[in-house]
Each structure stands twice: as C-alpha cells, then as structure tokens.
Design an enzyme around this catalytic site. Structure first.
Site, short mmCIF file in Angstrom:
data_model
loop_
_atom_site.label_atom_id
_atom_site.label_comp_id
_atom_site.label_asym_id
_atom_site.label_seq_id
_atom_site.Cartn_x
_atom_site.Cartn_y
_atom_site.Cartn_z
N ARG A 46 -10.15 59.06 36.11
CA ARG A 46 -8.76 58.82 36.54
C ARG A 46 -8.29 60.03 37.35
O ARG A 46 -7.65 59.89 38.39
CB ARG A 46 -7.83 58.60 35.32
CG ARG A 46 -6.36 58.61 35.71
CD ARG A 46 -5.40 57.95 34.73
NE ARG A 46 -5.75 58.10 33.33
CZ ARG A 46 -5.62 59.24 32.62
NH1 ARG A 46 -5.14 60.33 33.19
NH2 ARG A 46 -5.99 59.28 31.36
N TYR A 98 8.20 45.60 54.42
CA TYR A 98 7.37 44.65 53.69
C TYR A 98 8.14 44.16 52.45
O TYR A 98 8.77 44.96 51.75
CB TYR A 98 6.07 45.36 53.29
CG TYR A 98 5.14 44.50 52.49
CD1 TYR A 98 4.46 43.45 53.09
CD2 TYR A 98 4.94 44.74 51.13
CE1 TYR A 98 3.59 42.65 52.34
CE2 TYR A 98 4.08 43.95 50.39
CZ TYR A 98 3.41 42.91 51.00
OH TYR A 98 2.57 42.12 50.27
N ASP A 170 5.09 53.73 56.59
CA ASP A 170 4.10 52.69 56.29
C ASP A 170 3.41 52.35 57.61
O ASP A 170 4.00 51.76 58.50
CB ASP A 170 4.80 51.47 55.68
CG ASP A 170 3.80 50.39 55.24
OD1 ASP A 170 2.72 50.32 55.83
OD2 ASP A 170 4.13 49.61 54.32
N LYS A 195 -5.49 45.59 54.42
CA LYS A 195 -5.39 44.94 55.72
C LYS A 195 -6.48 45.48 56.67
O LYS A 195 -7.64 45.29 56.40
CB LYS A 195 -3.96 45.13 56.27
CG LYS A 195 -2.86 44.91 55.21
CD LYS A 195 -2.77 43.45 54.74
CE LYS A 195 -1.91 43.27 53.49
NZ LYS A 195 -0.54 43.79 53.55
#
Ligand SMILES: *Cc1c(COP(=O)(O)O)cnc(C)c1O
Length: 377
Positions: A46, A98, A170, A195
């Site tokens: 982690r 978004y 973004d 994407k």
C-alpha cells in the site's frame, strides 16, 4: 529526450535484476526485512510497490513534475487530491467538470466540510468573484465535456498566485502528449488514466503529478493513509498503454480532422464543436497551451429523434460511456452523461437534444467516414 522517446524511456526503464525490458509485475504485498526497519525501500505494497512506482516515475517525467501517484481510478485520484484540504476549506471548480467530480464534491466532500463553487472558468472574469477567504484551490478541466470549452491554464495560475491558491488541472481529454499544465503554472495535474493513457478500454486507473516536494509528501501521506492505490497488474497495463500514447494520439487526431471535415460538409449536421476549429471560442487558447486538439468531437444533428437514428445505425462507433480508447465510441449527452441535468438547464448550457459526442478511434478513417455517412443518411 523528445516526447515519444520519453513515453518509452521515461521513468524506470526495464528491470535491473534481470535485464527484462519491461518492468516486471511485482505481485506482492510485503517485503523481507534484514532487521526490524531495515529494508530495501519497500515494506508493504500500500505504501509502495515497484511496479506502481515505475508507473508513478513515468507519469512524473511525462508531465514534468517532481512526484507521481497512481490510484485505483480517476475518481480515487480526484478524491485523494481533495483530501489535501481540511474541513472549512473551499475550492472553485469549472462548472462543466466531469459528472463524477461534481458528484463527489456536492454529495460526499460537502458532508466533510469541504465546499465548492462552480463557475464558467473559460470566462476568467467569473473566477475572482468566486474566491472566498477560505478558498484553497481552483480546479479546472480543459477542455470539457461535451462542448470542449477551454480554460486558459496560465491565466488561471497567475490569478491563483495572487490569492495563494493551488491550481489543479484535470488533463484527461488532451493527455500529457499534447498538454502539460505544470508548464503553464499549475501545481497539480491529474488524469483518468482509464481513458487515453490506458487507451484500450481494459483498465480503470487514475494518475496525479505534483511539482512541489511538500505537496508530494502530503499526497503520499493521503495515498498511504486512505489506501486508494492502483494494483501492480493494472500499473503494468497502464505502462504498456502509455508506450504507444504518442502514435495513438497522432492517429486519433488525424482521423478526427477527417471526421470533422466530413461532418462540416454534411447537410444534417447543424454545428460541430472542436477546439481545433477556428470558430470555436477556445481555439486561440487551446492553440497556445496545447500542441494538439485531441479526438473528442460533438456535433448537433437537430433533434433527439435524428440522434437516436444515428446511434441505431452506426456499426463502428460503439454506443458506450467513456472515451479515449482505440475503438471509436459514440454517445448522446442529453440521454446519457448529462441526463440528470434538467432539460432547461441543459439547453442553457448548450447541450441540445440532438447533440452527439464521439471519441474518434484509430480504425481506418475510410471505414469511420463510410459508417457516419450511412448513419447520417
Ligand atoms: C472518466 C473521467 C474521470 C473519472 O475517472 P474514472 O477513471 O472513471 O474514475 C475524471 N475526469 C474526466 C475528465 C473523465 O473523463
């Protein structure tokens, strides 16, 4: 190193141990220590994993920052970035961000006391009045979905500096191959790597790059504390995708130019939205801050009925959410991504019932044009 070379040779090239030219998938959770606290740099996956670290180094280099982070999704990246802030803080956002970003801010982060205001950041004069005493950052998305509105990153960064605010961008739509927000004064750049960076519709991931050591420490603290990490196999898939980002983006954009030329000459198409078009309101700024205009295009066919007919007839444009992969995708924002916005508000925003959005893929352009031709009639 030039751009396409960096996509392949940036970050950590291959594996020192074996000479493998691709970073191995370290499918491991924990690491042997020689004595308590004495380890080779990795303790627990982690906190850090060599495959994820190779990806984080790669995106750091590509965006030109000081530290990169890989998260389990674009939304995990955005949420973790917001966790840099405290209860009582406020962030100004691009109004057509978004949908998931809008949702997490207005139905999750607000409950934790992190407030937000949404303004049209493509109009600079709207930003300053939205800044409050407790504002800590300006979060912009450029260009946006589905009208491809463009915000001037450098101008927003200049304004933010006067007010001591962070600028978060973004960069999902334009990708680091065409646009590097940190070079225009931004402090944080983030991606839905699901994407274009992944590019093959086979992985969900998010990436963040910062350009300040302390910000990097703070974000690593959040990432390790909250645990929103990307697993080693998905990290490897993403590195594989990124190696071809350059040739894919060139091809995506070339195809898009031809799709646009076709659409503009078609009698059914009322209007085409694309930042590469000279009549697009964001064209000059897009030209200034990015070396390419991408492959997201929206066009208006006049009515919901016509849009539906086109969607039924297309063969190579797959009806699906998401964008940025090798295959062409098509959607109708009013019925899909923006369905939750009341119709009047949608029309006010310019999202008409007949608006179709396409993510132009890298199939043979002749097939894509023939497909649109028969679908539009
Ligand atoms: C898809 C997307 C996101 C969210 O990313 P996920 O990987 O789906 O969580 C954020 N911003 C933009 C611009 C997107 O297109």
């Amino acid at each position: 190193m030039r751009k396409k070379t960096q996509l392949i040779h940036g970050g950590i090239f291959g594996d020192k141990e074996t000479g493998a030219v691709s970073t191995p998938i370290y499918q491991v959770s924990t690491y042997k220590q020689e004595a308590p606290g004495q380890h080779s740099g990795y303790e627990y996956s982690r906190t850090g994993n060599p495959t994820r670290f190779a990806l984080e180094e790669l995106i750091k280099d590509i965006e030109g920052g000081t530290r990169g982070f890989a998260f389990g999704s674009g939304m995990a990246a955005i949420t973790s970035t917001m966790m840099l802030f405290n209860s009582g803080d406020h962030v100004v956002f691009t109004d057509d961000v978004y949908g998931g970003t809008y949702r997490v801010m207005t139905s999750v982060m607000n409950r934790l006391g992190i407030d937000s205001t949404f303004v049209d950041t493509s109009d600079l004069s709207q930003i300053e009045p939205a800044i409050q005493d407790n504002t800590k950052a300006i979060f912009i998305e450029t260009p946006t979905n589905p009208l491809l509105k463009v915000t001037d990153i450098q101008a927003v960064s200049d304004l933010a500096k006067q007010h001591n605010l962070l600028v978060i961008v973004d960069n999902t739509f334009t990708t680091p191959y065409f646009q590097n927000p940190l070079k225009h004064g931004a402090d944080v750049v983030l991606h839905s790597a699901t994407k274009y960076l992944g590019g093959h519709s086979d992985v969900v991931a998010g990436l963040v790059v910062v350009n300040d050591e302390q910000l990097g420490e703070d974000l690593h603290y959040v990432q390790n504390s909250s645990g929103a990490i990307l697993g080693p196999h998905d990290s490897w898939l993403l590195m594989r995708g990124i190696k071809t980002l350059g040739i894919r983006m060139e091809e995506h954009e070339q195809n898009t130019k031809e799709v646009i030329q076709f659409l503009q000459n078609h009698p059914t198409v009322k209007k085409v939205f694309y930042p590469g078009l000279e009549d697009h309101p964001g064209h000059e700024i897009a030209k200034k801050q990015s070396s390419g205009f991408g492959a997201m295009v929206s066009f208006d066919v006049g009515s919901a009925e016509k849009a539906e007919e086109v969607l039924k007839k297309v063969r190579y444009f797959t009806l699906a959410e998401s964008l940025g992969a090798v295959e062409s995708l098509i959607s109708v924002p009013a019925k899909m991504t923006h369905a939750s916005i009341p119709r009047d508000r949608r029309l006010e925003l310019g999202i008409s019932d007949g608006l179709i959005r396409v993510s132009v893929g890298i199939e043979d352009i002749e097939d894509l044009i023939e497909d649109l031709q028969q679908a539009l009639g």
